[in-house]
Design a protein around this motif. Structure first.
Motif, PDB file in Angstrom:
ATOM      1  N   LEU A  27     -40.532 -25.455  -7.489  1.00  0.00           N
ATOM      2  CA  LEU A  27     -41.197 -24.377  -6.657  1.00  0.00           C
ATOM      3  C   LEU A  27     -40.068 -23.971  -5.590  1.00  0.00           C
ATOM      4  O   LEU A  27     -39.637 -22.861  -5.685  1.00  0.00           O
ATOM      5  CB  LEU A  27     -42.394 -23.975  -6.328  1.00  0.00           C
ATOM      6  CG  LEU A  27     -43.562 -23.199  -7.638  1.00  0.00           C
ATOM      7  CD1 LEU A  27     -45.089 -23.533  -6.634  1.00  0.00           C
ATOM      8  CD2 LEU A  27     -43.530 -22.141  -7.911  1.00  0.00           C
ATOM      9  N   GLU A  28     -40.141 -24.953  -5.066  1.00  0.00           N
ATOM     10  CA  GLU A  28     -39.079 -24.241  -3.817  1.00  0.00           C
ATOM     11  C   GLU A  28     -37.346 -24.009  -4.476  1.00  0.00           C
ATOM     12  O   GLU A  28     -37.148 -23.764  -3.924  1.00  0.00           O
ATOM     13  CB  GLU A  28     -38.694 -25.803  -2.986  1.00  0.00           C
ATOM     14  CG  GLU A  28     -40.107 -26.583  -2.792  1.00  0.00           C
ATOM     15  CD  GLU A  28     -39.637 -27.954  -2.062  1.00  0.00           C
ATOM     16  OE1 GLU A  28     -38.809 -28.520  -1.793  1.00  0.00           O
ATOM     17  OE2 GLU A  28     -40.829 -28.328  -1.434  1.00  0.00           O
ATOM     18  N   GLU A  86     -38.192 -20.019  -6.595  1.00  0.00           N
ATOM     19  CA  GLU A  86     -37.807 -19.273  -5.231  1.00  0.00           C
ATOM     20  C   GLU A  86     -36.840 -19.249  -4.727  1.00  0.00           C
ATOM     21  O   GLU A  86     -36.317 -17.732  -3.899  1.00  0.00           O
ATOM     22  CB  GLU A  86     -39.105 -19.206  -4.119  1.00  0.00           C
ATOM     23  CG  GLU A  86     -40.835 -19.546  -4.840  1.00  0.00           C
ATOM     24  CD  GLU A  86     -41.774 -19.791  -3.681  1.00  0.00           C
ATOM     25  OE1 GLU A  86     -41.399 -21.075  -2.596  1.00  0.00           O
ATOM     26  OE2 GLU A  86     -42.762 -20.012  -3.713  1.00  0.00           O
ATOM     27  N   ARG A  87     -36.386 -20.353  -4.199  1.00  0.00           N
ATOM     28  CA  ARG A  87     -34.447 -20.019  -3.989  1.00  0.00           C
ATOM     29  C   ARG A  87     -33.960 -19.402  -4.601  1.00  0.00           C
ATOM     30  O   ARG A  87     -33.380 -18.419  -4.793  1.00  0.00           O
ATOM     31  CB  ARG A  87     -33.725 -21.642  -3.888  1.00  0.00           C
ATOM     32  CG  ARG A  87     -32.645 -21.085  -2.334  1.00  0.00           C
ATOM     33  CD  ARG A  87     -32.001 -22.989  -2.681  1.00  0.00           C
ATOM     34  NE  ARG A  87     -31.911 -23.836  -3.572  1.00  0.00           N
ATOM     35  CZ  ARG A  87     -32.457 -24.511  -3.277  1.00  0.00           C
ATOM     36  NH1 ARG A  87     -34.092 -25.252  -2.867  1.00  0.00           N
ATOM     37  NH2 ARG A  87     -32.289 -25.659  -4.145  1.00  0.00           N
ATOM     38  N   GLU A 136     -39.115 -15.083  -9.802  1.00  0.00           N
ATOM     39  CA  GLU A 136     -40.517 -14.860  -9.469  1.00  0.00           C
ATOM     40  C   GLU A 136     -40.824 -14.917 -10.810  1.00  0.00           C
ATOM     41  O   GLU A 136     -42.518 -15.362 -11.160  1.00  0.00           O
ATOM     42  CB  GLU A 136     -41.178 -13.361  -9.059  1.00  0.00           C
ATOM     43  CG  GLU A 136     -40.107 -12.929  -7.806  1.00  0.00           C
ATOM     44  CD  GLU A 136     -40.646 -11.409  -7.390  1.00  0.00           C
ATOM     45  OE1 GLU A 136     -41.111 -10.661  -7.930  1.00  0.00           O
ATOM     46  OE2 GLU A 136     -39.747 -10.833  -6.295  1.00  0.00           O
ATOM     47  N   ALA A 141     -41.733 -18.771 -11.179  1.00  0.00           N
ATOM     48  CA  ALA A 141     -43.310 -18.842 -10.378  1.00  0.00           C
ATOM     49  C   ALA A 141     -44.257 -18.493 -10.718  1.00  0.00           C
ATOM     50  O   ALA A 141     -45.047 -19.610 -10.501  1.00  0.00           O
ATOM     51  CB  ALA A 141     -42.373 -18.167  -9.019  1.00  0.00           C
ATOM     52  N   TYR A 145     -47.663 -20.966 -10.627  1.00  0.00           N
ATOM     53  CA  TYR A 145     -48.994 -20.793  -9.981  1.00  0.00           C
ATOM     54  C   TYR A 145     -49.451 -20.755 -10.677  1.00  0.00           C
ATOM     55  O   TYR A 145     -50.406 -21.434 -10.164  1.00  0.00           O
ATOM     56  CB  TYR A 145     -48.643 -19.684  -9.227  1.00  0.00           C
ATOM     57  CG  TYR A 145     -47.958 -19.980  -7.732  1.00  0.00           C
ATOM     58  CD1 TYR A 145     -47.781 -20.787  -6.688  1.00  0.00           C
ATOM     59  CD2 TYR A 145     -46.652 -19.122  -7.499  1.00  0.00           C
ATOM     60  CE1 TYR A 145     -47.292 -20.485  -5.416  1.00  0.00           C
ATOM     61  CE2 TYR A 145     -45.815 -18.821  -6.451  1.00  0.00           C
ATOM     62  CZ  TYR A 145     -46.510 -20.230  -4.851  1.00  0.00           C
ATOM     63  OH  TYR A 145     -45.298 -20.053  -4.325  1.00  0.00           O
TER      64      TYR A 145
END
Length: 197
Positions: A180-181, A184-185, A189, A192, A196
């Motif tokens: 995710l890090e 997201e960087r 979306e 991600a 999630y």
């Protein structure tokens, strides 16, 4: 008599050259089709590979004999993708090993990492979690060395899936967090949201 020998020698060379050109064209055409089919879902691949299976393998053999490495790689990748989609894991595994070997021989680490990643997916499908983890770690090592963040993020996510299937929820959380890090960087979306979920 000498003229006849010379003409037949010229004719032989011309036939040989025409045959080689035909073979190169055939391999290029089939490899282009294979490259287009590789990422498609099984329902779009099935009719092509069912009807023209022998042509794909023949073109692959020709590519190997003619030293057409890119075409050989495209054909091998497409055949492996179809085998994997059709749950013929033994064939997919064999083809992906050949693809990884080709990547290593050519120094194409991206191709090698991708083949290792796919081998991890097959091992996971077979519920061979140790084997899957081993292949994913090999892929991850290459992606991290090359700075391929997108590839690393995908592999972290797969390692999270394995940990989750092993009921190691803390380990899964750690792998998903790493994935995710990066995602997201990179601003993805959609990816991600999948993690999630």
């Amino acid at each position: 008599a000498v003229g006849g020998v010379l003409r037949s020698g010229c004719s032989y060379r011309l036939e040989k050259r025409v045959k080689e050109q035909w073979q190169h064209s055939f391999v290029d055409s089939v490899a282009t089709l294979a490259d287009d089919l590789a990422p498609r879902p099984i329902y779009e691949q099935r009719s092509w590979f069912s009807l023209f299976d022998a042509n794909f393998y023949y073109a692959r053999d020709l590519a190997a004999r003619l030293g057409m490495d890119l075409a050989f790689g495209a054909l091998t990748q497409a055949l492996a993708a179809f085998a994997q989609n059709a749950f013929d894991f033994a064939m997919a595994e064999r083809l992906l090993q050949e693809l990884a070997n080709l990547g290593q021989r050519l120094g194409n680490e991206d191709a090698t990492a991708a083949a290792f990643h796919q081998l991890g997916m097959i091992a996971r499908e077979r519920r061979d979690y140790n084997g899957a983890e081993g292949w994913y770690r090999k892929s991850l090592e290459i992606d991290e060395r090359l700075g391929n963040e997108h590839g690393a993020a995908g592999t972290y996510s797969q390692l999270g899936n394995i940990a989750q299937e092993r009921r190691d929820f803390d380990g899964a959380y750690g792998w998903y967090r790493k994935s995710l890090e990066i995602i997201e960087r990179l601003g993805s979306e959609r990816e991600a949201a999948v993690i999630y979920d």
